[in-house]
Design an enzyme around this catalytic site. Structure first.
Site, PDB file in Angstrom:
ATOM      1  N   ARG A   1       0.819  -1.233   0.000  1.00  0.00           N
ATOM      2  CA  ARG A   1       0.000   0.000   0.000  1.00  0.00           C
ATOM      3  C   ARG A   1       0.840   1.266   0.000  1.00  0.00           C
ATOM      4  O   ARG A   1       0.386   2.337   0.379  1.00  0.00           O
ATOM      5  CB  ARG A   1      -0.970   0.027   1.180  1.00  0.00           C
TER       6      ARG A   1
ATOM      7  N   LYS B   1       3.069  11.318 -11.612  1.00  0.00           N
ATOM      8  CA  LYS B   1       2.191  10.462 -12.408  1.00  0.00           C
ATOM      9  C   LYS B   1       2.923   9.159 -12.678  1.00  0.00           C
ATOM     10  O   LYS B   1       4.058   9.160 -13.157  1.00  0.00           O
ATOM     11  CB  LYS B   1       1.853  11.131 -13.749  1.00  0.00           C
TER      12      LYS B   1
ATOM     13  N   GLU C   1       9.704  17.874 -25.185  1.00  0.00           N
ATOM     14  CA  GLU C   1       9.001  18.290 -23.962  1.00  0.00           C
ATOM     15  C   GLU C   1       9.517  19.651 -23.487  1.00  0.00           C
ATOM     16  O   GLU C   1       8.774  20.448 -22.917  1.00  0.00           O
ATOM     17  CB  GLU C   1       9.156  17.238 -22.850  1.00  0.00           C
TER      18      GLU C   1
ATOM     19  N   LYS D   1       7.098  23.099 -14.414  1.00  0.00           N
ATOM     20  CA  LYS D   1       6.276  21.931 -14.093  1.00  0.00           C
ATOM     21  C   LYS D   1       5.865  21.995 -12.625  1.00  0.00           C
ATOM     22  O   LYS D   1       4.729  21.678 -12.273  1.00  0.00           O
ATOM     23  CB  LYS D   1       7.023  20.641 -14.407  1.00  0.00           C
TER      24      LYS D   1
ATOM     25  N   GLU E   1      -4.303  16.879 -11.902  1.00  0.00           N
ATOM     26  CA  GLU E   1      -4.645  17.144 -13.301  1.00  0.00           C
ATOM     27  C   GLU E   1      -6.134  17.278 -13.566  1.00  0.00           C
ATOM     28  O   GLU E   1      -6.677  16.668 -14.481  1.00  0.00           O
ATOM     29  CB  GLU E   1      -4.059  16.042 -14.194  1.00  0.00           C
TER      30      GLU E   1
ATOM     31  N   ARG F   1      -3.192  21.797 -14.885  1.00  0.00           N
ATOM     32  CA  ARG F   1      -2.090  20.904 -15.238  1.00  0.00           C
ATOM     33  C   ARG F   1      -2.222  20.390 -16.662  1.00  0.00           C
ATOM     34  O   ARG F   1      -1.254  19.965 -17.289  1.00  0.00           O
ATOM     35  CB  ARG F   1      -2.011  19.738 -14.231  1.00  0.00           C
TER      36      ARG F   1
ATOM     37  N   ASN G   1      -0.395  19.120 -21.533  1.00  0.00           N
ATOM     38  CA  ASN G   1      -0.750  18.167 -22.581  1.00  0.00           C
ATOM     39  C   ASN G   1      -0.702  18.770 -23.983  1.00  0.00           C
ATOM     40  O   ASN G   1      -1.180  18.163 -24.937  1.00  0.00           O
ATOM     41  CB  ASN G   1      -2.145  17.578 -22.321  1.00  0.00           C
TER      42      ASN G   1
ATOM     43  N   HIS H   1      -0.327  16.633 -26.983  1.00  0.00           N
ATOM     44  CA  HIS H   1      -0.476  15.248 -26.549  1.00  0.00           C
ATOM     45  C   HIS H   1      -1.727  14.540 -27.070  1.00  0.00           C
ATOM     46  O   HIS H   1      -1.742  13.314 -27.159  1.00  0.00           O
ATOM     47  CB  HIS H   1      -0.433  15.152 -25.022  1.00  0.00           C
TER      48      HIS H   1
ATOM     49  N   HIS I   1      -0.673  11.178 -28.502  1.00  0.00           N
ATOM     50  CA  HIS I   1      -1.071   9.869 -27.978  1.00  0.00           C
ATOM     51  C   HIS I   1      -1.693   9.009 -29.060  1.00  0.00           C
ATOM     52  O   HIS I   1      -1.449   7.808 -29.133  1.00  0.00           O
ATOM     53  CB  HIS I   1      -2.071  10.031 -26.826  1.00  0.00           C
TER      54      HIS I   1
ATOM     55  N   HIS J   1       8.066   8.886 -27.498  1.00  0.00           N
ATOM     56  CA  HIS J   1       7.036   9.759 -26.943  1.00  0.00           C
ATOM     57  C   HIS J   1       7.223  11.196 -27.439  1.00  0.00           C
ATOM     58  O   HIS J   1       6.288  11.837 -27.923  1.00  0.00           O
ATOM     59  CB  HIS J   1       7.087   9.691 -25.415  1.00  0.00           C
TER      60      HIS J   1
HETATM   61  N1  LIG Z   1       4.843  10.192 -15.730  1.00  0.00           N
HETATM   62  C1  LIG Z   1       4.825  11.222 -16.531  1.00  0.00           C
HETATM   63  O1  LIG Z   1       4.429  12.325 -16.152  1.00  0.00           O
HETATM   64  C2  LIG Z   1       5.327  11.056 -17.931  1.00  0.00           C
HETATM   65  C3  LIG Z   1       5.548  12.179 -18.727  1.00  0.00           C
HETATM   66  C4  LIG Z   1       6.059  11.994 -20.014  1.00  0.00           C
HETATM   67  C5  LIG Z   1       6.352  10.707 -20.462  1.00  0.00           C
HETATM   68  N2  LIG Z   1       6.120   9.643 -19.665  1.00  0.00           N
HETATM   69  C6  LIG Z   1       6.452   8.275 -20.124  1.00  0.00           C
HETATM   70  O2  LIG Z   1       7.850   8.199 -20.286  1.00  0.00           O
HETATM   71  C7  LIG Z   1       8.139   7.140 -21.209  1.00  0.00           C
HETATM   72  C8  LIG Z   1       9.214   7.601 -22.154  1.00  0.00           C
HETATM   73  O3  LIG Z   1      10.366   7.898 -21.420  1.00  0.00           O
HETATM   74  P1  LIG Z   1      11.802   7.870 -22.087  1.00  0.00           P
HETATM   75  O4  LIG Z   1      11.764   8.608 -23.358  1.00  0.00           O
HETATM   76  O5  LIG Z   1      12.748   8.269 -21.027  1.00  0.00           O
HETATM   77  O6  LIG Z   1      11.956   6.342 -22.522  1.00  0.00           O
HETATM   78  P2  LIG Z   1      12.793   5.126 -21.962  1.00  0.00           P
HETATM   79  O7  LIG Z   1      12.718   5.035 -20.493  1.00  0.00           O
HETATM   80  O8  LIG Z   1      12.323   3.958 -22.742  1.00  0.00           O
HETATM   81  O9  LIG Z   1      14.289   5.467 -22.389  1.00  0.00           O
HETATM   82  C9  LIG Z   1      14.627   5.521 -23.755  1.00  0.00           C
HETATM   83  C10 LIG Z   1      15.853   4.632 -24.057  1.00  0.00           C
HETATM   84  O10 LIG Z   1      17.009   5.262 -23.518  1.00  0.00           O
HETATM   85  C11 LIG Z   1      17.795   4.329 -22.781  1.00  0.00           C
HETATM   86  N3  LIG Z   1      18.508   5.125 -21.793  1.00  0.00           N
HETATM   87  C12 LIG Z   1      18.008   5.708 -20.686  1.00  0.00           C
HETATM   88  N4  LIG Z   1      18.937   6.473 -20.087  1.00  0.00           N
HETATM   89  C13 LIG Z   1      20.063   6.355 -20.825  1.00  0.00           C
HETATM   90  C14 LIG Z   1      21.362   6.919 -20.716  1.00  0.00           C
HETATM   91  N5  LIG Z   1      21.683   7.801 -19.764  1.00  0.00           N
HETATM   92  N6  LIG Z   1      22.298   6.565 -21.641  1.00  0.00           N
HETATM   93  C15 LIG Z   1      21.963   5.710 -22.642  1.00  0.00           C
HETATM   94  N7  LIG Z   1      20.753   5.171 -22.810  1.00  0.00           N
HETATM   95  C16 LIG Z   1      19.801   5.484 -21.907  1.00  0.00           C
HETATM   96  C17 LIG Z   1      16.795   3.359 -22.265  1.00  0.00           C
HETATM   97  O11 LIG Z   1      17.413   2.123 -21.977  1.00  0.00           O
HETATM   98  C18 LIG Z   1      15.807   3.255 -23.412  1.00  0.00           C
HETATM   99  O12 LIG Z   1      16.254   2.320 -24.352  1.00  0.00           O
HETATM  100  C19 LIG Z   1       6.834   6.821 -21.892  1.00  0.00           C
HETATM  101  O13 LIG Z   1       6.379   5.581 -21.399  1.00  0.00           O
HETATM  102  C20 LIG Z   1       5.891   7.927 -21.455  1.00  0.00           C
HETATM  103  O14 LIG Z   1       4.560   7.501 -21.361  1.00  0.00           O
HETATM  104  C21 LIG Z   1       5.626   9.792 -18.410  1.00  0.00           C
END
Ligand SMILES: NC(=O)c1ccc[n+]([C@@H]2O[C@H](COP(=O)([O-])OP(=O)(O)OC[C@H]3O[C@@H](n4cnc5c(N)ncnc54)[C@H](O)[C@@H]3O)[C@@H](O)[C@H]2O)c1
Length: 357
Positions: free
Chosen positions: A122, A144, A186, A227, A237, A241, A245, A248, A252, A265
């Site tokens: 929990r 999130k 972003e 942010k 949100e 907030r 988006n 987005h 999406h 993304h």
């Molecule tokens: N929670 C939120 O508010 C929020 C906001 C925006 C996006 N997201 C989510 O984030 C995700 C995308 O995140 P992302 O773009 O970081 O993708 P990811 O976590 O898949 O990373 C992208 C790639 O980079 C590699 N990588 C990470 N750090 C590295 C480094 N320092 N050196 C070399 N390689 C590295 C990873 O292994 C992966 O292959 C999506 O699932 C999206 O929905 C969440």
């Protein structure tokens, strides 16, 4: 332990540290917060192979040991399967309510580990150690969490704030260009919707790739600060907030139709922002010169070509269903001036996309 930034959310407040050696501050933070429980580092295979030993070194230097849990890299790991594997591994290894999860990786690791932290026993404490630009400027801040189901992205998740965000900018050195650009999308989003000064900074570079000379700490602090303001005002949100988006709604839909993992993304968001800019020009009075300047900056982010819009409106309408009947889209009246408007007709957005894609 001076925080670079702080998110003020009453007892859920936390700090954000941003520097090339930010991880060195971790042991001091754990001491200060009297955190003595077991530590579990969640990471993916790629990030783990690059940084597990240096993170273990930082922790061991002050007498702490962490266990490491590795997931396969990529969007497909945001699944119930990985949540179950993570929770069962914690249970098998005697992780109790005092345990702490450290999410070392990009948005995938952060979203998954955050969700697991919010439901395991929990709720246990978690700390974000973002290693992609996208995670540093966006996903690690705000609480999130989420995973995907075949019906859609991020359809299962929670709001659950981390205890700290510790951004070691040196990890960006190993990031692939495509992931740098995904994070830049972003940053551009934040600039266009709320930070004309940041926009001006980006505009000053002819290109915005990893070698352009853009200072990571500068853009990360600016993005996190904006942010923070939005999250403080609207943690869950329901209103303001949603300006985050921008780009987005279509983004999406593009991601979903490309299949998870087909588009980054940020690439999807960049394409979505182009359509939103065109719609802003048509419907929100965005002046022509600002439209052009905004487009120029977004165009510096390489994105794949999209020939077919088949099925996109279906995905937009699905968004509509999950948000209770109305899709709100973010337009801008000028650089830094967002406006939330109802999107009555997905066709208008697709039409704008066709005009600029
Ligand atoms: N929670 C939120 O508010 C929020 C906001 C925006 C996006 N997201 C989510 O984030 C995700 C995308 O995140 P992302 O773009 O970081 O993708 P990811 O976590 O898949 O990373 C992208 C790639 O980079 C590699 N990588 C990470 N750090 C590295 C480094 N320092 N050196 C070399 N390689 C590295 C990873 O292994 C992966 O292959 C999506 O699932 C999206 O929905 C969440």
């Amino acid at each position: 332990l001076e925080a670079d930034l702080k998110i003020h959310l009453g007892e859920r407040s936390y700090r954000i540290m941003v520097s090339p050696d930010a991880w060195d501050q971790l042991p001091g933070f754990l001491d200060k917060e009297n955190i003595s429980g077991k530590l579990l580092v969640v990471t993916d295979d790629r990030v783990g192979s690059l940084y597990s030993s240096s993170l273990a070194g930082v922790l061991e230097g002050t007498g702490r040991r962490a266990r490491f849990h590795t997931i396969p890299q990529g969007e497909e790991s945001k699944s119930f399967f990985e949540i179950e594997r993570l929770c069962r591994s914690m249970s098998e290894n005697g992780f109790d309510r005092k345990s702490v999860i450290l999410a070392m990786g990009g948005g995938v690791v952060g979203d998954l580990a955050g969700l697991a932290a919010s439901v395991y026993l929990r709720g246990v404490t978690y700390i974000q150690l973002p290693t992609t630009l996208l995670a540093m400027v966006d996903s690690s801040v705000g609480g999130k969490t989420g995973i995907n189901i075949p019906e859609g992205k991020n359809l299962v998740g929670t709001f659950y704030q981390p205890a700290m965000v510790c951004v070691n900018t040196r990890t960006l050195e190993t990031l692939e260009a495509r992931d740098w650009y995904s994070g830049m999308a972003e940053v551009v989003k934040i600039a266009l919707t709320s930070d004309p000064v940041l926009f001006g900074y980006l505009e000053g570079f002819n290109e915005i790739g990893p070698d352009a000379g853009i200072e990571p700490t500068r853009i990360i602090k600016a993005a996190c600060m904006k942010k923070a303001l939005v999250v403080e005002e609207d943690e869950r949100e329901s209103g303001q907030r949603r300006v985050l988006n921008f780009g987005h709604t279509l983004g999406h839909a593009l991601e979903a139709s490309a299949g998870f993992g087909g588009l980054r993304h940020g690439e999807a968001v960049a394409l979505g922002m182009k359509a939103s800019l065109e719609l802003s020009r048509r419907q929100a009075g965005l002046p022509e010169d600002q439209f052009k300047r905004a487009m120029e900056v977004i165009d510096r982010i390489p994105t794949p070509q999209f020939d077919s819009l088949d099925g996109l409106s279906e995905f937009i309408l699905r968004d509509k269903k999950s948000s209770g009947g109305a899709v709100t889209i973010v337009l801008i009246e000028g650089i830094g001036i967002p406006r939330l408007v109802p999107l009555n007709d997905p066709g208008a957005l697709l039409d704008a996309f066709t005009a600029v894609a």
